[in-house]
Design a protein around this motif. Structure first.
Motif, PDB file in Angstrom:
ATOM      1  N   GLU A  72       0.812  -1.215   0.000  1.00  0.00           N
ATOM      2  CA  GLU A  72       0.000   0.000   0.000  1.00  0.00           C
ATOM      3  C   GLU A  72       0.850   1.272   0.000  1.00  0.00           C
ATOM      4  O   GLU A  72       0.416   2.295  -0.520  1.00  0.00           O
ATOM      5  CB  GLU A  72      -0.975   0.005   1.186  1.00  0.00           C
ATOM      6  CG  GLU A  72      -0.304   0.028   2.544  1.00  0.00           C
ATOM      7  CD  GLU A  72      -1.288  -0.190   3.686  1.00  0.00           C
ATOM      8  OE1 GLU A  72      -2.489  -0.356   3.433  1.00  0.00           O
ATOM      9  OE2 GLU A  72      -0.817  -0.221   4.837  1.00  0.00           O
ATOM     10  N   TYR A  78      -2.334  -3.847  -0.519  1.00  0.00           N
ATOM     11  CA  TYR A  78      -2.086  -4.664   0.666  1.00  0.00           C
ATOM     12  C   TYR A  78      -1.153  -3.996   1.666  1.00  0.00           C
ATOM     13  O   TYR A  78      -0.148  -3.379   1.294  1.00  0.00           O
ATOM     14  CB  TYR A  78      -1.472  -6.009   0.265  1.00  0.00           C
ATOM     15  CG  TYR A  78      -2.296  -6.781  -0.729  1.00  0.00           C
ATOM     16  CD1 TYR A  78      -3.573  -7.230  -0.410  1.00  0.00           C
ATOM     17  CD2 TYR A  78      -1.803  -7.058  -2.002  1.00  0.00           C
ATOM     18  CE1 TYR A  78      -4.335  -7.940  -1.326  1.00  0.00           C
ATOM     19  CE2 TYR A  78      -2.553  -7.765  -2.924  1.00  0.00           C
ATOM     20  CZ  TYR A  78      -3.815  -8.200  -2.587  1.00  0.00           C
ATOM     21  OH  TYR A  78      -4.577  -8.893  -3.482  1.00  0.00           O
ATOM     22  N   SER A  79      -1.466  -4.207   2.959  1.00  0.00           N
ATOM     23  CA  SER A  79      -0.552  -3.771   4.016  1.00  0.00           C
ATOM     24  C   SER A  79       0.603  -4.764   4.090  1.00  0.00           C
ATOM     25  O   SER A  79       0.540  -5.861   3.519  1.00  0.00           O
ATOM     26  CB  SER A  79      -1.284  -3.715   5.361  1.00  0.00           C
ATOM     27  OG  SER A  79      -1.587  -5.033   5.809  1.00  0.00           O
ATOM     28  N   VAL A  81       1.457  -6.537   6.642  1.00  0.00           N
ATOM     29  CA  VAL A  81       0.974  -7.742   7.320  1.00  0.00           C
ATOM     30  C   VAL A  81       0.173  -8.609   6.355  1.00  0.00           C
ATOM     31  O   VAL A  81       0.330  -9.834   6.325  1.00  0.00           O
ATOM     32  CB  VAL A  81       0.128  -7.377   8.560  1.00  0.00           C
ATOM     33  CG1 VAL A  81      -0.486  -8.612   9.182  1.00  0.00           C
ATOM     34  CG2 VAL A  81       0.976  -6.630   9.565  1.00  0.00           C
ATOM     35  N   GLN A  82      -0.680  -7.986   5.562  1.00  0.00           N
ATOM     36  CA  GLN A  82      -1.460  -8.764   4.597  1.00  0.00           C
ATOM     37  C   GLN A  82      -0.553  -9.470   3.593  1.00  0.00           C
ATOM     38  O   GLN A  82      -0.790 -10.625   3.247  1.00  0.00           O
ATOM     39  CB  GLN A  82      -2.451  -7.857   3.860  1.00  0.00           C
ATOM     40  CG  GLN A  82      -3.586  -7.393   4.729  1.00  0.00           C
ATOM     41  CD  GLN A  82      -4.413  -6.316   4.064  1.00  0.00           C
ATOM     42  OE1 GLN A  82      -3.901  -5.466   3.333  1.00  0.00           O
ATOM     43  NE2 GLN A  82      -5.711  -6.340   4.317  1.00  0.00           N
ATOM     44  N   VAL A  85       1.033 -12.510   5.546  1.00  0.00           N
ATOM     45  CA  VAL A  85       0.080 -13.591   5.781  1.00  0.00           C
ATOM     46  C   VAL A  85      -0.246 -14.294   4.470  1.00  0.00           C
ATOM     47  O   VAL A  85      -0.310 -15.527   4.403  1.00  0.00           O
ATOM     48  CB  VAL A  85      -1.195 -13.056   6.478  1.00  0.00           C
ATOM     49  CG1 VAL A  85      -2.279 -14.121   6.521  1.00  0.00           C
ATOM     50  CG2 VAL A  85      -0.861 -12.580   7.878  1.00  0.00           C
ATOM     51  N   MET A  86      -0.432 -13.510   3.403  1.00  0.00           N
ATOM     52  CA  MET A  86      -0.699 -14.091   2.086  1.00  0.00           C
ATOM     53  C   MET A  86       0.467 -14.967   1.642  1.00  0.00           C
ATOM     54  O   MET A  86       0.283 -16.073   1.142  1.00  0.00           O
ATOM     55  CB  MET A  86      -0.901 -12.958   1.064  1.00  0.00           C
ATOM     56  CG  MET A  86      -2.020 -13.190   0.146  1.00  0.00           C
ATOM     57  SD  MET A  86      -2.332 -11.880  -1.050  1.00  0.00           S
ATOM     58  CE  MET A  86      -1.322 -10.524  -0.663  1.00  0.00           C
ATOM     59  N   TYR A 124      -0.680 -14.522  11.588  1.00  0.00           N
ATOM     60  CA  TYR A 124      -1.654 -13.445  11.695  1.00  0.00           C
ATOM     61  C   TYR A 124      -1.641 -12.831  13.093  1.00  0.00           C
ATOM     62  O   TYR A 124      -1.586 -11.615  13.264  1.00  0.00           O
ATOM     63  CB  TYR A 124      -3.061 -13.967  11.357  1.00  0.00           C
ATOM     64  CG  TYR A 124      -4.125 -12.924  11.513  1.00  0.00           C
ATOM     65  CD1 TYR A 124      -4.279 -11.916  10.557  1.00  0.00           C
ATOM     66  CD2 TYR A 124      -4.959 -12.924  12.617  1.00  0.00           C
ATOM     67  CE1 TYR A 124      -5.241 -10.935  10.717  1.00  0.00           C
ATOM     68  CE2 TYR A 124      -5.928 -11.943  12.776  1.00  0.00           C
ATOM     69  CZ  TYR A 124      -6.065 -10.963  11.822  1.00  0.00           C
ATOM     70  OH  TYR A 124      -7.019  -9.994  11.975  1.00  0.00           O
TER      71      TYR A 124
END
Length: 129
Positions: A72, A78-79, A81-82, A85-86, A124
């Motif tokens: 982002e 996406y952040s 963290v996202q 996790v992805m 997460y």
């Protein structure tokens, strides 16, 4: 980038992470398959490491641009963290597919699936505030 002119940065990021994880899994575990097939049995460890590094270079050629375009802070959806996790979720799925195709006798059992779910949950939870 040409890919993002055809599809959204979010979809391009996911596709590039999928490709990068195939290379990552092959870099980490492909040498074991080569060894069991007798191809690399007599290779010294430094040759195996260089071989794996060569494959990992291909991984980085997809991972780095995927994270840059997907983040982002660079205009992606996406952040941080996202993205992480992805990455972990994709890594587990790709590992399972590659291992099932490459290693005879590899089977996923309920405890493996539960472990994968818990690993994803752990990643997460580590980043929750």
């Amino acid at each position: 980038m040409i890919l993002t002119s055809i599809i959204s940065p979010g979809v391009a990021t996911v596709l590039m992470l999928l490709v990068s994880n195939v290379f990552m899994t092959l870099a980490w575990y492909g040498h074991l398959k080569l060894q069991s097939a007798g191809v690399s049995t007599n290779w010294p460890l430094w040759v195996v490491i260089l071989f794996s590094w060569g494959i990992a270079l291909c991984e980085y050629c997809f991972t780095v641009p995927a994270n840059r375009m997907g983040f982002e802070g660079n205009g992606g959806p996406y952040s941080l963290v996202q993205l992480k996790v992805m990455q972990e979720a994709i890594s587990l799925v790709i590992f399972t597919i590659v291992a099932a195709l490459m290693f005879q006798g590899f089977h996923i059992r309920w405890n493996h699936l539960l472990a994968f779910v818990l690993l994803i949950a752990a990643v997460y939870l580590v980043f929750m505030k």
